[in-house]
Design a protein around this motif. Structure first.
Motif, PDB file in Angstrom:
ATOM      1  N   GLN A 105      -1.538 -31.694 -71.613  1.00 32.96           N
ATOM      2  CA  GLN A 105      -2.747 -32.234 -72.210  1.00 32.96           C
ATOM      3  C   GLN A 105      -3.791 -31.123 -72.368  1.00 32.96           C
ATOM      4  O   GLN A 105      -3.965 -30.297 -71.471  1.00 32.96           O
ATOM      5  CB  GLN A 105      -3.330 -33.340 -71.326  1.00 32.96           C
ATOM      6  CG  GLN A 105      -2.472 -34.583 -71.241  1.00 32.96           C
ATOM      7  CD  GLN A 105      -2.442 -35.376 -72.532  1.00 32.96           C
ATOM      8  OE1 GLN A 105      -3.314 -35.237 -73.387  1.00 32.96           O
ATOM      9  NE2 GLN A 105      -1.432 -36.220 -72.677  1.00 32.96           N
ATOM     10  N   THR A 117      -6.710 -37.791 -75.638  1.00 37.46           N
ATOM     11  CA  THR A 117      -5.472 -37.261 -75.078  1.00 37.46           C
ATOM     12  C   THR A 117      -4.431 -37.094 -76.180  1.00 37.46           C
ATOM     13  O   THR A 117      -4.599 -37.585 -77.297  1.00 37.46           O
ATOM     14  CB  THR A 117      -4.913 -38.185 -73.993  1.00 37.46           C
ATOM     15  OG1 THR A 117      -4.773 -39.506 -74.525  1.00 37.46           O
ATOM     16  CG2 THR A 117      -5.831 -38.222 -72.780  1.00 37.46           C
ATOM     17  N   ARG A 164      -1.385 -31.558 -78.947  1.00 34.19           N
ATOM     18  CA  ARG A 164      -0.508 -30.972 -77.932  1.00 34.19           C
ATOM     19  C   ARG A 164      -0.500 -29.451 -78.005  1.00 34.19           C
ATOM     20  O   ARG A 164      -0.172 -28.779 -77.033  1.00 34.19           O
ATOM     21  CB  ARG A 164       0.930 -31.493 -78.087  1.00 34.19           C
ATOM     22  CG  ARG A 164       1.075 -32.992 -77.884  1.00 34.19           C
ATOM     23  CD  ARG A 164       2.510 -33.396 -77.623  1.00 34.19           C
ATOM     24  NE  ARG A 164       3.433 -33.091 -78.701  1.00 34.19           N
ATOM     25  CZ  ARG A 164       3.722 -33.918 -79.694  1.00 34.19           C
ATOM     26  NH1 ARG A 164       3.125 -35.103 -79.773  1.00 34.19           N
ATOM     27  NH2 ARG A 164       4.604 -33.572 -80.622  1.00 34.19           N
ATOM     28  N   ALA A 184      -6.213 -36.281 -68.118  1.00 38.80           N
ATOM     29  CA  ALA A 184      -6.356 -34.907 -68.593  1.00 38.80           C
ATOM     30  C   ALA A 184      -7.633 -34.332 -68.000  1.00 38.80           C
ATOM     31  O   ALA A 184      -8.550 -35.077 -67.645  1.00 38.80           O
ATOM     32  CB  ALA A 184      -6.411 -34.854 -70.120  1.00 38.80           C
TER      33      ALA A 184
END
Length: 331
Positions: A212, A200, A180, A234
């Motif tokens: 993402q 992801t 993240r 993403a």
């Protein structure tokens, strides 16, 4: 400064190509009156956010910042000038700004009669939230962290190829937090064909994270249209090259500062052979497999005298796993 570092950590991954700076404002009596962090590109910098929260209470007080306040006019005004206009009496920052376009804030502050101190918790900042950006500013290349999990005997999967789960739930949660925070996750085309990863980031509750990172697949040849890395969860870019410098140049052109290398052993070997891995983040699980693939393929080492020397900067526990952070040793 720890409050400023915590604010900086909260915005990692949202500010690139700008640094994720944190700032804390103390009033003249030493009370915390404002905390801020750099907003996404085009938004205010950390000092300005903290000053807005502090208001008039900043006058005569102290600004504590993770990075030297900038002295240049970009999409936003100079932070050093904002501090001068707010009437702060002292500025403390952890590390100097290596960007020649933005440096000079300390001199500007001193010229205005403000007391300036440098170096407070510098190592915490330079190894923490500003690690990637400082590398990017000094070299022009994105910072690359090679992450892998392995068994106690160095295997990344069992003999039949199964690898879920070598590491613990605690370690996997840490990795998703790291995902993240970075700008891009890089994997090789071979890994995509063999494992079909989605690449992801997940939130703490297991749901897809709100933000993402860019998914990057490296390697010549097409990808299967149904590959999970091509889904709409993403953004994805396929770079049809195996050259690490070409990969990093393309990512730098896209404003990518912080890269997480999660590909297979050949991709890791290529980046290490090119000296393009800036940190290794390793999770060692207390399991023995006896056979199976290892984390690293050819890295240009054929004899012990050619071994790549690294320095361990931190060893911590991650649930039952051992987490090791290491960086290339200085020549």
């Amino acid at each position: 400064m720890r409050a400023a570092i915590a604010a900086s950590e909260r915005v990692r991954g949202t500010t690139s190509p700008n640094p994720p700076v944190g700032a804390a404002l103390l009033d003249a009596a030493g009370q915390l009156v404002g905390v801020g962090a750099t907003r996404p590109p085009g938004g205010p910098h950390a000092e300005v956010v903290a000053l807005a929260e502090a208001g008039e209470r900043a006058r005569g007080g102290t600004a504590v910042v993770t990075l030297e306040p900038c002295a240049h006019q970009g999409r936003t005004g100079p932070c050093a000038l904002a501090l001068i206009e707010a009437g702060v009496a002292e500025v403390v920052f952890a590390t100097a700004d290596p960007n020649p376009k933005a440096a000079g804030g300390a001199e500007l502050l001193r010229a205005a009669g403000i007391t300036v101190r440098q170096g407070l918790l510098a190592q915490d900042v330079e190894r923490g939230p500003l690690r990637a950006w400082l590398h990017y500013a000094r070299t022009g290349r994105p910072h690359v962290t090679w992450k892998y999990a392995a068994s106690l005997d160095g295997r990344v999967a069992a003999a039949d190829g199964t690898s879920r789960w070598i590491s613990s739930a605690d370690s996997r949660a840490q990795v998703h937090l790291l995902r993240r925070q970075v700008d891009a996750i890089v994997a090789g085309r071979g890994t995509v064909l063999a494992d079909d990863p989605q690449l992801t980031a997940r939130a703490e509750d297991g749901s897809p994270a709100e933000r993402q990172p860019l998914r990057v697949v490296v390697g010549t040849g097409d990808l299967p249209p149904a590959a999970r890395v091509l889904d709409d969860s993403a953004p994805t870019v396929h770079l049809r090259t195996n050259d690490p410098d070409e990969v990093l140049a393309e990512l730098a052109a896209r404003g990518v500062v912080d890269v997480l290398l999660e590909g297979g052993p050949r991709l890791a070997g290529g980046f290490l052979k090119s000296r393009r891995v800036d940190r290794a983040l390793v999770y060692i699980a207390p399991k023995l497999l006896g056979a199976g693939p290892v984390a690293l393929a050819d890295a240009g080492v054929s004899t012990i005298t050619q071994a790549l020397h690294w320095s361990v900067e931190e060893v911590t526990m991650s649930g039952p796993d051992v987490r090791i952070s290491a960086v290339p040793a200085e020549e």
